[in-house]
Motif scaffolding. Structure first.
Motif, mmCIF file in Angstrom:
data_model
loop_
_atom_site.group_PDB
_atom_site.id
_atom_site.type_symbol
_atom_site.label_atom_id
_atom_site.label_comp_id
_atom_site.label_asym_id
_atom_site.label_seq_id
_atom_site.Cartn_x
_atom_site.Cartn_y
_atom_site.Cartn_z
ATOM 1 N N TYR A 10 0.821 -1.168 -0.001
ATOM 2 C CA TYR A 10 0.084 -0.059 0.155
ATOM 3 C C TYR A 10 0.805 1.174 0.210
ATOM 4 C CZ TYR A 10 -4.212 -3.009 0.757
ATOM 5 O OH TYR A 10 -5.001 -3.807 0.640
ATOM 6 N N ASN A 11 2.065 1.310 0.639
ATOM 7 C CA ASN A 11 2.654 2.433 0.912
ATOM 8 C C ASN A 11 3.513 2.610 -0.559
ATOM 9 O OD1 ASN A 11 2.316 2.924 3.678
ATOM 10 N ND2 ASN A 11 4.166 1.765 4.079
ATOM 11 N N PHE A 12 3.774 1.395 -1.468
ATOM 12 C CA PHE A 12 4.526 1.525 -2.548
ATOM 13 C C PHE A 12 3.459 2.423 -3.581
ATOM 14 C CE2 PHE A 12 4.983 -0.048 -6.973
ATOM 15 C CZ PHE A 12 6.351 0.477 -7.030
ATOM 16 N N MET A 13 2.012 1.865 -3.304
ATOM 17 C CA MET A 13 1.227 2.383 -4.423
ATOM 18 C C MET A 13 0.708 4.024 -4.009
ATOM 19 S SD MET A 13 0.496 0.245 -6.670
ATOM 20 C CE MET A 13 -1.112 0.954 -7.495
ATOM 21 N N MET A 14 0.678 4.275 -2.918
ATOM 22 C CA MET A 14 0.330 5.538 -2.268
ATOM 23 C C MET A 14 1.617 6.482 -2.649
ATOM 24 S SD MET A 14 -1.537 4.978 1.270
ATOM 25 C CE MET A 14 -1.279 6.632 1.716
ATOM 26 N N ASN A 15 2.674 6.194 -2.661
ATOM 27 C CA ASN A 15 3.849 6.780 -3.128
ATOM 28 C C ASN A 15 3.759 6.939 -4.337
ATOM 29 O OD1 ASN A 15 6.247 8.456 -2.687
ATOM 30 N ND2 ASN A 15 7.628 6.704 -3.125
ATOM 31 N N MET A 16 3.417 6.200 -5.412
ATOM 32 C CA MET A 16 3.273 6.282 -6.796
ATOM 33 C C MET A 16 1.999 7.518 -7.093
ATOM 34 S SD MET A 16 2.203 3.564 -9.702
ATOM 35 C CE MET A 16 0.579 3.567 -9.269
ATOM 36 N N TYR A 17 1.010 7.346 -6.365
ATOM 37 C CA TYR A 17 -0.161 8.118 -6.612
ATOM 38 C C TYR A 17 0.145 9.613 -5.931
ATOM 39 C CZ TYR A 17 -3.207 3.951 -7.275
ATOM 40 O OH TYR A 17 -3.750 2.868 -7.752
ATOM 41 N N TYR A 18 0.797 9.723 -5.050
ATOM 42 C CA TYR A 18 1.556 10.919 -4.581
ATOM 43 C C TYR A 18 2.417 11.763 -5.623
ATOM 44 C CZ TYR A 18 4.820 14.131 -2.323
ATOM 45 O OH TYR A 18 5.521 15.055 -2.080
ATOM 46 N N ARG A 19 3.153 10.920 -6.186
ATOM 47 C CA ARG A 19 4.176 11.424 -7.219
ATOM 48 C C ARG A 19 3.447 11.774 -8.592
ATOM 49 N NH1 ARG A 19 9.834 10.755 -5.956
ATOM 50 N NH2 ARG A 19 10.207 9.420 -4.054
ATOM 51 N N THR A 20 2.324 11.170 -8.607
ATOM 52 C CA THR A 20 1.749 11.442 -9.989
ATOM 53 C C THR A 20 0.492 12.458 -9.757
ATOM 54 O OG1 THR A 20 0.166 9.607 -9.760
ATOM 55 C CG2 THR A 20 2.200 9.295 -11.164
ATOM 56 N N GLY A 21 0.366 12.676 -8.587
ATOM 57 C CA GLY A 21 -0.846 13.594 -8.138
ATOM 58 C C GLY A 21 -2.279 12.985 -8.281
ATOM 59 N N ASN A 22 -2.687 11.907 -8.179
ATOM 60 C CA ASN A 22 -3.759 11.221 -7.856
ATOM 61 C C ASN A 22 -4.324 11.033 -6.670
ATOM 62 O OD1 ASN A 22 -4.060 10.617 -10.840
ATOM 63 N ND2 ASN A 22 -2.556 8.923 -10.496
ATOM 64 N N TRP A 23 -4.602 12.073 -5.980
ATOM 65 C CA TRP A 23 -4.966 12.258 -4.626
ATOM 66 C C TRP A 23 -6.171 11.512 -4.093
ATOM 67 C CZ3 TRP A 23 -0.624 14.406 -3.814
ATOM 68 C CH2 TRP A 23 -0.097 15.593 -4.819
ATOM 69 N N GLU A 24 -7.295 11.421 -5.141
ATOM 70 C CA GLU A 24 -8.304 10.297 -4.834
ATOM 71 C C GLU A 24 -8.131 9.018 -4.785
ATOM 72 O OE1 GLU A 24 -8.148 12.488 -7.728
ATOM 73 O OE2 GLU A 24 -9.027 14.088 -7.089
ATOM 74 N N LYS A 25 -7.039 8.610 -5.372
ATOM 75 C CA LYS A 25 -6.588 7.228 -5.317
ATOM 76 C C LYS A 25 -5.803 7.041 -3.904
ATOM 77 C CE LYS A 25 -6.493 6.198 -10.531
ATOM 78 N NZ LYS A 25 -5.749 5.737 -11.313
ATOM 79 N N MET A 26 -5.124 8.106 -3.525
ATOM 80 C CA MET A 26 -4.654 7.834 -2.223
ATOM 81 C C MET A 26 -5.883 7.540 -1.194
ATOM 82 S SD MET A 26 -1.398 10.433 -2.180
ATOM 83 C CE MET A 26 -0.934 9.918 -0.329
ATOM 84 N N ASP A 27 -6.881 8.452 -1.113
ATOM 85 C CA ASP A 27 -7.836 8.323 -0.390
ATOM 86 C C ASP A 27 -8.474 6.918 -0.263
ATOM 87 O OD1 ASP A 27 -7.910 10.736 0.774
ATOM 88 O OD2 ASP A 27 -9.204 11.534 -0.611
ATOM 89 N N ASN A 28 -8.722 6.348 -1.623
ATOM 90 C CA ASN A 28 -9.065 4.868 -1.900
ATOM 91 C C ASN A 28 -8.293 3.868 -1.211
ATOM 92 O OD1 ASN A 28 -11.075 5.853 -3.278
ATOM 93 N ND2 ASN A 28 -10.262 5.534 -5.380
ATOM 94 N N MET A 29 -6.931 4.097 -1.147
ATOM 95 C CA MET A 29 -5.970 3.122 -0.580
ATOM 96 C C MET A 29 -6.171 3.207 0.916
ATOM 97 S SD MET A 29 -4.176 1.522 -3.142
ATOM 98 C CE MET A 29 -3.202 0.834 -2.309
ATOM 99 N N MET A 30 -6.102 4.420 1.447
ATOM 100 C CA MET A 30 -6.420 4.559 2.891
ATOM 101 C C MET A 30 -7.564 3.848 3.373
ATOM 102 S SD MET A 30 -3.799 5.976 4.169
ATOM 103 C CE MET A 30 -4.304 6.487 5.911
ATOM 104 N N ASN A 31 -8.661 4.062 2.416
ATOM 105 C CA ASN A 31 -10.145 3.377 2.939
ATOM 106 C C ASN A 31 -9.952 1.929 2.913
ATOM 107 O OD1 ASN A 31 -11.199 5.870 3.389
ATOM 108 N ND2 ASN A 31 -11.929 6.014 1.397
ATOM 109 N N GLU A 32 -9.269 1.395 1.854
ATOM 110 C CA GLU A 32 -9.222 0.039 1.803
ATOM 111 C C GLU A 32 -8.292 -0.554 2.860
ATOM 112 O OE1 GLU A 32 -7.024 -3.210 -1.573
ATOM 113 O OE2 GLU A 32 -7.718 -1.259 -2.011
ATOM 114 N N MET A 33 -7.286 0.072 3.212
ATOM 115 C CA MET A 33 -6.264 -0.379 4.363
ATOM 116 C C MET A 33 -7.095 -0.377 5.511
ATOM 117 S SD MET A 33 -2.955 1.514 3.855
ATOM 118 C CE MET A 33 -1.834 1.045 5.208
ATOM 119 N N GLU A 34 -8.023 0.657 6.025
ATOM 120 C CA GLU A 34 -8.829 0.634 6.984
ATOM 121 C C GLU A 34 -9.864 -0.392 6.997
ATOM 122 O OE1 GLU A 34 -12.225 3.533 8.578
ATOM 123 O OE2 GLU A 34 -10.386 4.587 8.069
#
Length: 63
Positions: A10-34
């Motif tokens: 999840y950290n790997f994917m969130m870092n990728m989304y952070y670097r590409t500016g896909n903020w909504e996908k980061m929210d999805n990843m956090m929700n999935e982790m939770e």
């Protein structure tokens, strides 16, 4: 192998989304982790904090 219950992938994917500016996908990843009961670690929080700083408007993230 236990990777599905580990924040590493999840950290790997969130870092990728952070670097590409896909903020909504980061929210999805956090929700999935939770939803799966995966605990965040310091790297998850660092990525999240960096994204907050990059966006500059944290009201957009608060729901």
């Amino acid at each position: 192998m236990g990777l599905a219950h580990n924040p590493l992938c999840y950290n790997f994917m969130m870092n990728m989304y952070y670097r590409t500016g896909n903020w909504e996908k980061m929210d999805n990843m956090m929700n999935e982790m939770e939803g799966k009961g995966i605990n965040v670690n310091q790297f998850t929080l660092i990525i999240r904090l960096s994204a907050y700083a990059a966006v500059g408007d944290s009201d957009e993230w608060i729901k």
